[in-house]
Design a protein around this motif. Structure first.
Motif, short mmCIF file in Angstrom:
data_model
loop_
_atom_site.label_atom_id
_atom_site.label_comp_id
_atom_site.label_asym_id
_atom_site.label_seq_id
_atom_site.Cartn_x
_atom_site.Cartn_y
_atom_site.Cartn_z
N LEU A 1 0.84 -1.21 0.00
CA LEU A 1 0.00 0.00 0.00
C LEU A 1 0.87 1.26 0.00
O LEU A 1 0.64 2.18 -0.79
CB LEU A 1 -0.93 -0.03 1.23
N ASP A 2 1.90 1.27 0.85
CA ASP A 2 2.83 2.41 0.88
C ASP A 2 3.48 2.61 -0.49
O ASP A 2 3.58 3.74 -0.98
CB ASP A 2 3.94 2.19 1.92
N THR A 3 3.94 1.51 -1.09
CA THR A 3 4.63 1.59 -2.38
C THR A 3 3.71 2.15 -3.45
O THR A 3 4.10 3.01 -4.24
CB THR A 3 5.09 0.18 -2.81
N GLN A 4 2.46 1.66 -3.45
CA GLN A 4 1.53 2.12 -4.49
C GLN A 4 1.13 3.58 -4.30
O GLN A 4 1.00 4.33 -5.27
CB GLN A 4 0.29 1.22 -4.51
N LEU A 5 0.95 3.97 -3.04
CA LEU A 5 0.62 5.38 -2.78
C LEU A 5 1.77 6.28 -3.23
O LEU A 5 1.55 7.34 -3.82
CB LEU A 5 0.35 5.60 -1.29
N THR A 6 3.00 5.85 -2.95
CA THR A 6 4.18 6.62 -3.38
C THR A 6 4.19 6.73 -4.89
O THR A 6 4.44 7.81 -5.44
CB THR A 6 5.48 5.94 -2.88
N HIS A 7 3.90 5.62 -5.56
CA HIS A 7 3.89 5.62 -7.02
C HIS A 7 2.81 6.57 -7.55
O HIS A 7 3.04 7.36 -8.48
CB HIS A 7 3.66 4.20 -7.54
N MET A 8 1.62 6.53 -6.93
CA MET A 8 0.55 7.41 -7.38
C MET A 8 0.95 8.88 -7.17
O MET A 8 0.71 9.74 -8.03
CB MET A 8 -0.75 7.09 -6.62
N GLY A 9 1.60 9.16 -6.05
CA GLY A 9 2.08 10.52 -5.79
C GLY A 9 3.08 10.95 -6.85
O GLY A 9 3.04 12.09 -7.34
N GLU A 10 3.97 10.02 -7.25
CA GLU A 10 4.96 10.35 -8.28
C GLU A 10 4.31 10.63 -9.63
O GLU A 10 4.73 11.52 -10.36
CB GLU A 10 5.98 9.20 -8.41
N LEU A 11 3.25 9.85 -9.94
CA LEU A 11 2.53 10.11 -11.19
C LEU A 11 1.92 11.52 -11.18
O LEU A 11 1.94 12.22 -12.19
CB LEU A 11 1.42 9.07 -11.40
N CYS A 12 1.39 11.92 -10.02
CA CYS A 12 0.83 13.28 -9.90
C CYS A 12 1.91 14.32 -10.09
O CYS A 12 1.73 15.30 -10.82
CB CYS A 12 0.16 13.49 -8.54
N GLU A 13 3.07 14.11 -9.44
CA GLU A 13 4.19 15.05 -9.59
C GLU A 13 4.62 15.17 -11.05
O GLU A 13 4.87 16.26 -11.56
CB GLU A 13 5.40 14.58 -8.79
N THR A 14 4.74 14.01 -11.72
CA THR A 14 5.14 14.01 -13.13
C THR A 14 4.14 14.78 -13.98
O THR A 14 4.52 15.57 -14.84
CB THR A 14 5.22 12.55 -13.65
N ALA A 15 2.85 14.57 -13.69
CA ALA A 15 1.81 15.27 -14.46
C ALA A 15 1.93 16.77 -14.27
O ALA A 15 1.84 17.54 -15.23
CB ALA A 15 0.42 14.78 -14.02
N ILE A 16 2.17 17.20 -13.03
CA ILE A 16 2.31 18.64 -12.77
C ILE A 16 3.53 19.19 -13.51
O ILE A 16 3.47 20.25 -14.14
CB ILE A 16 2.41 18.92 -11.25
N ALA A 17 4.65 18.43 -13.46
CA ALA A 17 5.87 18.88 -14.14
C ALA A 17 5.65 19.00 -15.64
O ALA A 17 6.05 19.98 -16.28
CB ALA A 17 7.03 17.92 -13.84
N LYS A 18 4.98 18.00 -16.22
CA LYS A 18 4.76 18.00 -17.67
C LYS A 18 3.83 19.13 -18.09
O LYS A 18 4.03 19.77 -19.12
CB LYS A 18 4.17 16.67 -18.13
N VAL A 19 2.79 19.36 -17.30
CA VAL A 19 1.84 20.40 -17.69
C VAL A 19 2.48 21.79 -17.51
O VAL A 19 2.18 22.71 -18.27
CB VAL A 19 0.49 20.24 -16.94
N THR A 20 3.36 21.90 -16.54
CA THR A 20 4.08 23.18 -16.35
C THR A 20 4.96 23.46 -17.57
O THR A 20 5.00 24.58 -18.08
CB THR A 20 4.95 23.13 -15.08
N GLN A 21 5.65 22.42 -18.02
CA GLN A 21 6.47 22.54 -19.23
C GLN A 21 5.60 22.96 -20.42
O GLN A 21 5.96 23.86 -21.18
CB GLN A 21 7.15 21.18 -19.51
N ALA A 22 4.45 22.30 -20.55
CA ALA A 22 3.54 22.62 -21.65
C ALA A 22 3.05 24.06 -21.56
O ALA A 22 2.90 24.74 -22.58
CB ALA A 22 2.34 21.66 -21.63
N LEU A 23 2.84 24.55 -20.34
CA LEU A 23 2.41 25.94 -20.15
C LEU A 23 3.49 26.91 -20.61
O LEU A 23 3.23 27.90 -21.27
CB LEU A 23 2.11 26.21 -18.67
N LYS A 24 4.74 26.58 -20.25
CA LYS A 24 5.86 27.47 -20.60
C LYS A 24 6.06 27.53 -22.10
O LYS A 24 6.40 28.57 -22.66
CB LYS A 24 7.15 26.96 -19.96
N GLU A 25 5.89 26.37 -22.75
CA GLU A 25 6.19 26.29 -24.18
C GLU A 25 4.95 26.48 -25.06
O GLU A 25 5.07 26.52 -26.28
CB GLU A 25 6.79 24.91 -24.49
#
Lengths: 220, 220
Positions: free
Chosen positions: A12-36
């Motif tokens: 459960l801890d591992t999966q929650l961490t993974h889900m959190g990382e997916l959210c972080e990645t999404a935020i990073a990617k959308v920020t990049q998309a906003l800049k460009e």
């Protein structure tokens, strides 16, 4: 039996961490998309949101299995119930990054150079809040959870500043298209909502550790 | 066996109709709360969104059971896959009514009398779109599904009108608090998003009936 239970709690801890990382990645990617102003990148964000939806379902299934088969009590019961609530907020974070991506794709997106630094700072800030809230859960770190709640004030301030500045720009008869200025406020609003969801997560971590939840009536 | 399968397919229709009704009720209640500035009513909307989340899960479970146990083909397979996608959009409709409710609760909500009729018309319009999209699914009515898609243009126009008018008000130095005017645009935006989700549902109905989906790449 106990061993298998511990393994499932660890999973459960591992999966929650993974889900959190997916959210972080999404935020990073959308920020990049906003800049460009990158619509292709924005489409990827929307596509990858399905992965976040999927892992929410996986984690939910695991939580229900743990609740039904193991009938946990006290602290473990709180941890599993908290996880069940946290994933709803993480799923909404994925939705909100998709909402931002849709604004970029709707092709009205125009970055405002004078506010881009603040927008990037907001995105970095909410991303850190998401990461810290999940880390606080895994490491049972109450202080870290409370840091997340405090950090949200800064995000709210950023939002207020950007919104007020843009309203001021419109008032002063800024030459830019009012609709594009409004889209810029909308993106900022969605980032602010991501901060709210990270705060919700942190409040559930507090509940998992202390057994007290700040305000369960308005939580969803 | 076949009989039980038909019963389950019928149950799917019933549950989808019920989920659609919950969405309509949420829109009606939040519209009332907007008119009255009623924070208690807004809190109820947020609370009841949990019921929408719950029925989404129930329907998803039923769809997966149908897919795995019955291994449907052709039209039935399309119907069940469409249902699986439709509930995601209905769940987002519930989220968006909650988002509106949160704006009311955040206590900055101030209704604008000159735009309230348009806002009410939008709410009535999107509510009808939700109902028609679900009815189109149950009754396999392609024409009705296409009506929903067309109706969305009117909702988009309302949104554009209200947004442009408010931007104009800000430009002209309207005495009202710019932040409250912005909240009014936000509420309108959320209603417009509900219209988008109803359109997504109608597009899945079209897929269920014809086997062709307009634009699956940007759907989520």
């Amino acid at each position: 039996m106990r061993n298998r239970y511990d393994m499932q709690l660890h999973l459960l801890d591992t999966q929650l961490t993974h889900m959190g990382e997916l959210c972080e990645t999404a935020i990073a990617k959308v920020t990049q998309a906003l800049k460009e102003g990158n619509t292709e990148q924005a489409k990827i964000v929307i596509k990858e949101d399905e992965e976040i939806d999927q892992i929410e379902k996986d984690i939910e299934r695991l939580c229900l299995k743990l609740l039904l088969q193991q009938q946990p009590v006290a602290r473990d019961l709180r941890r599993i119930s908290a996880a069940l609530k946290m994933i709803t907020d993480m799923e909404r974070i994925g939705d909100q990054t998709s909402d931002i991506a849709e604004i970029i794709i709707s092709s009205k997106w125009e970055k405002m150079d004078e506010n881009l630094d603040k927008l990037t700072a907001m995105a970095t800030g909410v991303s850190k809040m998401v990461r810290n809230s999940v880390t606080a859960y895994v490491e049972k770190d109450l202080e870290l959870a409370r840091t997340v709640m405090n950090d949200d004030d800064e995000i709210d301030d950023y939002f207020d500043e950007i919104r007020d500045q843009i309203i001021q720009l419109i008032r002063e008869g800024d030459g830019r298209d009012g609709r594009k200025l409004f889209d810029f406020i909308m993106v900022t609003k969605y980032l602010e909502r991501i901060g709210d969801h990270a705060t919700n997560i942190a409040e559930w971590v507090e509940f998992a550790i202390t057994g007290v939840h700040k305000d369960s009536a308005v939580m969803h």
